[in-house]
Write an enzyme that holds these catalytic residues in place. Structure first.
Site, PDB file in Angstrom:
ATOM      1  N   ASP A  82      10.666  -9.571   0.142  1.00 55.12           N
ATOM      2  CA  ASP A  82       9.927 -10.529   0.961  1.00 55.12           C
ATOM      3  C   ASP A  82      10.114 -11.906   0.341  1.00 55.12           C
ATOM      4  O   ASP A  82       9.345 -12.332  -0.516  1.00 55.12           O
ATOM      5  CB  ASP A  82       8.448 -10.131   0.995  1.00 55.12           C
ATOM      6  CG  ASP A  82       7.637 -11.000   1.947  1.00 55.12           C
ATOM      7  OD1 ASP A  82       8.180 -12.006   2.451  1.00 55.12           O
ATOM      8  OD2 ASP A  82       6.471 -10.663   2.197  1.00 55.12           O
ATOM      9  N   ARG A 125       1.193  -4.356   5.781  1.00 53.77           N
ATOM     10  CA  ARG A 125       2.107  -4.881   4.781  1.00 53.77           C
ATOM     11  C   ARG A 125       3.511  -4.335   4.999  1.00 53.77           C
ATOM     12  O   ARG A 125       3.680  -3.164   5.329  1.00 53.77           O
ATOM     13  CB  ARG A 125       1.580  -4.399   3.423  1.00 53.77           C
ATOM     14  CG  ARG A 125       2.121  -5.105   2.219  1.00 53.77           C
ATOM     15  CD  ARG A 125       1.523  -4.480   0.980  1.00 53.77           C
ATOM     16  NE  ARG A 125       2.457  -3.517   0.429  1.00 53.77           N
ATOM     17  CZ  ARG A 125       2.880  -3.530  -0.833  1.00 53.77           C
ATOM     18  NH1 ARG A 125       2.421  -4.421  -1.668  1.00 53.77           N
ATOM     19  NH2 ARG A 125       3.745  -2.660  -1.258  1.00 53.77           N
ATOM     20  N   ASP A 163       6.423   2.762  -0.247  1.00 54.63           N
ATOM     21  CA  ASP A 163       5.788   1.598  -0.854  1.00 54.63           C
ATOM     22  C   ASP A 163       5.994   1.650  -2.360  1.00 54.63           C
ATOM     23  O   ASP A 163       6.149   2.723  -2.935  1.00 54.63           O
ATOM     24  CB  ASP A 163       4.281   1.623  -0.578  1.00 54.63           C
ATOM     25  CG  ASP A 163       3.911   0.695   0.564  1.00 54.63           C
ATOM     26  OD1 ASP A 163       4.537  -0.372   0.673  1.00 54.63           O
ATOM     27  OD2 ASP A 163       3.004   1.049   1.328  1.00 54.63           O
ATOM     28  N   ASP A 165       3.834   1.096  -4.683  1.00 52.86           N
ATOM     29  CA  ASP A 165       2.690   1.441  -5.542  1.00 52.86           C
ATOM     30  C   ASP A 165       2.264   2.907  -5.440  1.00 52.86           C
ATOM     31  O   ASP A 165       1.298   3.305  -6.073  1.00 52.86           O
ATOM     32  CB  ASP A 165       1.498   0.497  -5.280  1.00 52.86           C
ATOM     33  CG  ASP A 165       1.121   0.423  -3.813  1.00 52.86           C
ATOM     34  OD1 ASP A 165       1.819   1.028  -2.985  1.00 52.86           O
ATOM     35  OD2 ASP A 165       0.128  -0.239  -3.507  1.00 52.86           O
ATOM     36  N   GLU A 250       2.369   3.501  11.842  1.00 51.23           N
ATOM     37  CA  GLU A 250       3.208   4.701  11.796  1.00 51.23           C
ATOM     38  C   GLU A 250       3.467   5.196  13.218  1.00 51.23           C
ATOM     39  O   GLU A 250       4.590   5.520  13.594  1.00 51.23           O
ATOM     40  CB  GLU A 250       2.527   5.796  10.971  1.00 51.23           C
ATOM     41  CG  GLU A 250       2.337   5.451   9.494  1.00 51.23           C
ATOM     42  CD  GLU A 250       1.095   4.608   9.201  1.00 51.23           C
ATOM     43  OE1 GLU A 250       0.405   4.175  10.165  1.00 51.23           O
ATOM     44  OE2 GLU A 250       0.804   4.363   8.007  1.00 51.23           O
ATOM     45  N   HIS A 277      -1.263   8.153  -3.108  1.00 42.06           N
ATOM     46  CA  HIS A 277      -1.542   6.721  -3.010  1.00 42.06           C
ATOM     47  C   HIS A 277      -2.207   6.263  -4.293  1.00 42.06           C
ATOM     48  O   HIS A 277      -3.425   6.253  -4.398  1.00 42.06           O
ATOM     49  CB  HIS A 277      -2.531   6.464  -1.869  1.00 42.06           C
ATOM     50  CG  HIS A 277      -1.887   5.997  -0.640  1.00 42.06           C
ATOM     51  ND1 HIS A 277      -2.259   4.865   0.013  1.00 42.06           N
ATOM     52  CD2 HIS A 277      -0.887   6.533   0.084  1.00 42.06           C
ATOM     53  CE1 HIS A 277      -1.514   4.711   1.088  1.00 42.06           C
ATOM     54  NE2 HIS A 277      -0.679   5.709   1.164  1.00 42.06           N
ATOM     55  N   THR A 278      -1.456   5.904  -5.267  1.00 39.81           N
ATOM     56  CA  THR A 278      -2.041   5.391  -6.503  1.00 39.81           C
ATOM     57  C   THR A 278      -1.917   3.884  -6.454  1.00 39.81           C
ATOM     58  O   THR A 278      -0.835   3.350  -6.575  1.00 39.81           O
ATOM     59  CB  THR A 278      -1.271   5.921  -7.718  1.00 39.81           C
ATOM     60  OG1 THR A 278       0.127   5.877  -7.404  1.00 39.81           O
ATOM     61  CG2 THR A 278      -1.665   7.331  -8.042  1.00 39.81           C
ATOM     62  N   ARG A 279      -2.995   3.225  -6.202  1.00 41.00           N
ATOM     63  CA  ARG A 279      -2.955   1.758  -6.172  1.00 41.00           C
ATOM     64  C   ARG A 279      -2.996   1.226  -7.595  1.00 41.00           C
ATOM     65  O   ARG A 279      -3.715   1.746  -8.438  1.00 41.00           O
ATOM     66  CB  ARG A 279      -4.177   1.227  -5.444  1.00 41.00           C
ATOM     67  CG  ARG A 279      -4.173   1.548  -3.997  1.00 41.00           C
ATOM     68  CD  ARG A 279      -3.609   0.374  -3.199  1.00 41.00           C
ATOM     69  NE  ARG A 279      -3.675   0.676  -1.782  1.00 41.00           N
ATOM     70  CZ  ARG A 279      -4.800   0.580  -1.081  1.00 41.00           C
ATOM     71  NH1 ARG A 279      -5.910   0.192  -1.667  1.00 41.00           N
ATOM     72  NH2 ARG A 279      -4.805   0.872   0.185  1.00 41.00           N
TER      73      ARG A 279
END
Ligand SMILES: *[C@@H]1O[C@H](CO)[C@@H](O)[C@H](O)[C@H]1NC(C)=O
Length: 307
Positions: A82, A125, A163, A165, A250, A277-279
């Site tokens: 980006d 995002r 993603d 993360d 999605e 999903h581990t932020r």
């Protein structure tokens, strides 16, 4: 035909049996890897961080992801930055990764950018970046580094939207090689649940375990599906819709591609979680000013730190 499960009770069967079955499959998959589809993993980077900061979070995330991906044979990484142009941070990281990669770049328009303090649901995002990856796969739009040409016609690939993360198990990337159309699996630590994902009966997806908007056409997480490359190429207009309501991104892609009843359950009939999903916590750097301005804590060394 959709039934969505709202209960918090786990529909997963006892844990001991699934992994063994899956391990057998994965062992087979590794040996069959050469014959099966090549995973293409698309990752958007967040908007470029201030370049002066020596310990950059996006770099840490990309190092972690690239090292997971390098455990998977014949994987192609489409990294979509980006930014207005390629940055040395990302170009250097890709070059050092040893992976097969294509480096793509697209700047998120200002109107779709999150402003400081705005909650994440205001704008999904990575939409522009994911669509850029789809364009490249379809032969529209060039890469700024790595592989310049998209896969040749007839290539057996499978495309996964990753993603930076999340935490991915290498077994997941092996599992998805079997994708014929769109395959699905559960995702851990998401949507306020231990996991959310498809409910499978007799080898078919019959509903979804999710606590949130179960009536979405496809109540799946971005990390919970992969699409066969030939299917993406056969539907040249299928892409993510940046104006889709929160949680429907999605569905905006998948509704062009597949009927929900034809989703292919993977990871032992969706009984095994292989992605989470581990932020990453936003780092606090409130001592930085002191370190560099007054030389406290070895401030003069700060200038020599690379990373
Ligand atoms: C999934 O379920 C189907 C139907 O019950 C069964 O035949 C198949 O072996 C299962 N697959 C795995 C990997 O457990």
């Amino acid at each position: 035909w959709f039934s969505a499960c709202l209960s918090q009770r786990s529909p997963l069967p006892p844990r001991r049996r699934a992994p063994r079955r899956l391990r057998r499959r994965t062992a087979r998959s590794a040996s069959a890897a050469a014959r099966r589809a090549t995973p293409c993993t698309c990752t958007p980077t967040p908007a470029s961080p201030p370049s002066a900061s020596p310990a950059r979070l996006p770099k840490a995330e990309l190092v972690r992801l690239s090292q997971t991906l390098s455990l998977v044979p014949r994987l192609h990484w489409l990294l979509v930055e980006d930014a207005e142009g390629p940055t040395p941070l990302v170009s250097g990281l890709l070059a050092a990764s040893g992976l097969l990669f294509a480096h793509l770049v697209v700047l998120t328009p200002k109107a779709q950018r999150l402003r400081e303090g705005e909650p994440g649901w205001v704008h999904p995002r990575g939409v522009e970046q994911w669509n850029k990856a789809l364009d490249w796969l379809r032969g529209r739009g060039g890469a700024v580094g790595g592989e310049k040409d998209p896969p040749p016609p007839g290539a057996q690939g499978v495309v996964y939207f990753a993603d930076d993360d999340n935490t991915y198990s290498r077994e997941l990337l092996e599992e998805m090689r079997w994708t014929r159309g769109v395959s699905v699996w559960p995702v851990g630590l998401v949507g306020g649940l231990r996991f959310q994902g498809p409910q499978v009966q007799d080898g078919r997806v019959v509903g979804f375990h999710t606590a949130w908007e179960p009536n979405r056409p496809f109540p799946v997480d971005m990390a919970g599906f992969a699409v066969a490359l030939p299917l993406l190429l056969a539907k040249p207009n299928a892409q993510f819709d940046s104006t889709a309501p929160w949680g429907h991104l999605e569905s905006s892609l998948l509704s062009h591609l597949v009927d929900p009843k034809d989703l292919e359950p993977r990871t032992a009939n969706c009984t095994w979680v292989l992605v989470w999903h581990t932020r990453t916590e936003k780092p606090k750097m409130k001592q930085e000013g002191q370190c560099s301005s007054r030389g406290r804590g070895g401030g003069h060394f700060c200038h020599q730190i690379r990373g």
